[in-house]
Scaffold this active site. Structure first.
Site, PDB file in Angstrom:
ATOM      1  N   ARG A 104      -4.670  -8.213  -3.529  1.00  0.00           N
ATOM      2  CA  ARG A 104      -4.986  -6.998  -2.779  1.00  0.00           C
ATOM      3  C   ARG A 104      -6.392  -6.529  -3.154  1.00  0.00           C
ATOM      4  O   ARG A 104      -6.678  -6.285  -4.322  1.00  0.00           O
ATOM      5  CB  ARG A 104      -3.958  -5.915  -3.107  1.00  0.00           C
ATOM      6  CG  ARG A 104      -4.082  -4.660  -2.263  1.00  0.00           C
ATOM      7  CD  ARG A 104      -2.951  -3.717  -2.572  1.00  0.00           C
ATOM      8  NE  ARG A 104      -1.684  -4.240  -2.124  1.00  0.00           N
ATOM      9  CZ  ARG A 104      -1.193  -4.071  -0.895  1.00  0.00           C
ATOM     10  NH1 ARG A 104      -1.868  -3.382  -0.001  1.00  0.00           N
ATOM     11  NH2 ARG A 104      -0.032  -4.576  -0.564  1.00  0.00           N
ATOM     12  N   THR A 108     -10.333  -2.047  -0.056  1.00  0.00           N
ATOM     13  CA  THR A 108      -9.734  -1.946   1.296  1.00  0.00           C
ATOM     14  C   THR A 108      -8.208  -1.898   1.226  1.00  0.00           C
ATOM     15  O   THR A 108      -7.552  -1.529   2.188  1.00  0.00           O
ATOM     16  CB  THR A 108     -10.121  -3.158   2.157  1.00  0.00           C
ATOM     17  OG1 THR A 108      -9.548  -4.338   1.560  1.00  0.00           O
ATOM     18  CG2 THR A 108     -11.624  -3.332   2.261  1.00  0.00           C
ATOM     19  N   ASP A 200      10.029  -6.020 -10.819  1.00  0.00           N
ATOM     20  CA  ASP A 200       8.975  -6.964 -10.430  1.00  0.00           C
ATOM     21  C   ASP A 200       9.527  -8.389 -10.482  1.00  0.00           C
ATOM     22  O   ASP A 200       9.829  -8.905 -11.566  1.00  0.00           O
ATOM     23  CB  ASP A 200       7.767  -6.814 -11.367  1.00  0.00           C
ATOM     24  CG  ASP A 200       6.592  -7.654 -10.886  1.00  0.00           C
ATOM     25  OD1 ASP A 200       6.742  -8.891 -10.746  1.00  0.00           O
ATOM     26  OD2 ASP A 200       5.525  -7.080 -10.607  1.00  0.00           O
ATOM     27  N   ASP A 203       7.458 -10.943 -12.644  1.00  0.00           N
ATOM     28  CA  ASP A 203       7.587 -10.717 -14.084  1.00  0.00           C
ATOM     29  C   ASP A 203       8.969 -11.140 -14.570  1.00  0.00           C
ATOM     30  O   ASP A 203       9.098 -11.728 -15.655  1.00  0.00           O
ATOM     31  CB  ASP A 203       7.368  -9.230 -14.412  1.00  0.00           C
ATOM     32  CG  ASP A 203       5.888  -8.868 -14.452  1.00  0.00           C
ATOM     33  OD1 ASP A 203       5.058  -9.800 -14.530  1.00  0.00           O
ATOM     34  OD2 ASP A 203       5.573  -7.672 -14.398  1.00  0.00           O
TER      35      ASP A 203
END
Ligand code: URA
Length: 209
Positions: A104, A108, A200, A203
């Site tokens: 990401r 933006t 997650d 993870d």
């Protein structure tokens, strides 16, 4: 509009409960994700076309059916998608595997491709894009766009758990792509986690954090 298929087979639902549990450790989490991926692959391949063939049993000549040479490609989104690949390959061992990595952009907030390596014949393959968590839908949608830009035509998206927000985005941006999930959860929290979710996925699969 694409369809959302919630794979509610009891074995899938049972195993997803233990995947969600915060007390499930890395080894068991990995094994469960692998098993659920196999079970989901069984469901997702229901529409594979068959063709007739003739064989000899020890007793007689027999008309029977085989999968009609349809070629499959698995496209895990890095990194958590990797955790579901082996489970699917147990049922579709001849599938080729491509990889899409996205990050990401901090400014933006848009997903940017950092790694794309695909089988050379993706235009001819039925592709299954794999990401355990469909959260905002940004990565899945960008991965699907990346594949379409390279000629992919026939795509499905396979996730363990989806948020309604992610489903909405993928359906808006890719109305031709059906979505297969084990569960649709409640919402995304302010940190981008699916609630109740499983935390997650990367993870928990790889024992990082
Ligand atoms: N990615 C994850 O691994 N978990 C979430 O809840 C959302 C995105």
């Amino acid at each position: 509009m694409s369809q959302v298929h919630v794979l509610d087979h009891p074995l899938i639902q049972h195993k997803v409960t233990f995947i969600r549990d915060k007390n499930t450790g890395t080894k068991e989490f990995r094994e469960l994700v692998d098993e659920v991926a196999t079970l989901m692959a069984y469901e997702i391949t229901r529409d594979m076309p068959l063709e007739d063939t003739t064989i000899e049993t020890p007793v007689a000549t027999c008309q029977s059916r085989v999968i009609s040479g349809k070629k499959v490609g698995l496209i895990p989104i890095l990194r958590a998608g990797l955790g579901m690949v082996d489970g699917i390959l147990k049922l579709i061992p001849a599938a080729k595997v491509g990889h899409v990595g996205l990050y990401r952009d901090p400014e933006t907030l848009k997903p940017v491709e950092y790694y794309v390596k695909l089988p050379s014949d993706i235009t001819e393959r039925d592709l299954i894009v794999i990401d355990p968590m469909l959260a905002t839908g940004g990565s899945a949608s960008a991965a699907i766009t990346a594949l379409k830009n390279r000629g992919a035509k026939n795509l499905k998206l396979m996730c363990l758990i989806a948020a309604p927000e992610g489903i909405k985005l993928v359906q808006e941006e890719h109305p031709d792509v059906d979505i297969y999930v084990a569960a649709v959860d409640q919402y995304l929290n302010d940190h981008g986690y699916i609630v109740p979710g499983l935390g997650d996925a990367g993870d928990r699969l790889f024992g990082t954090k």
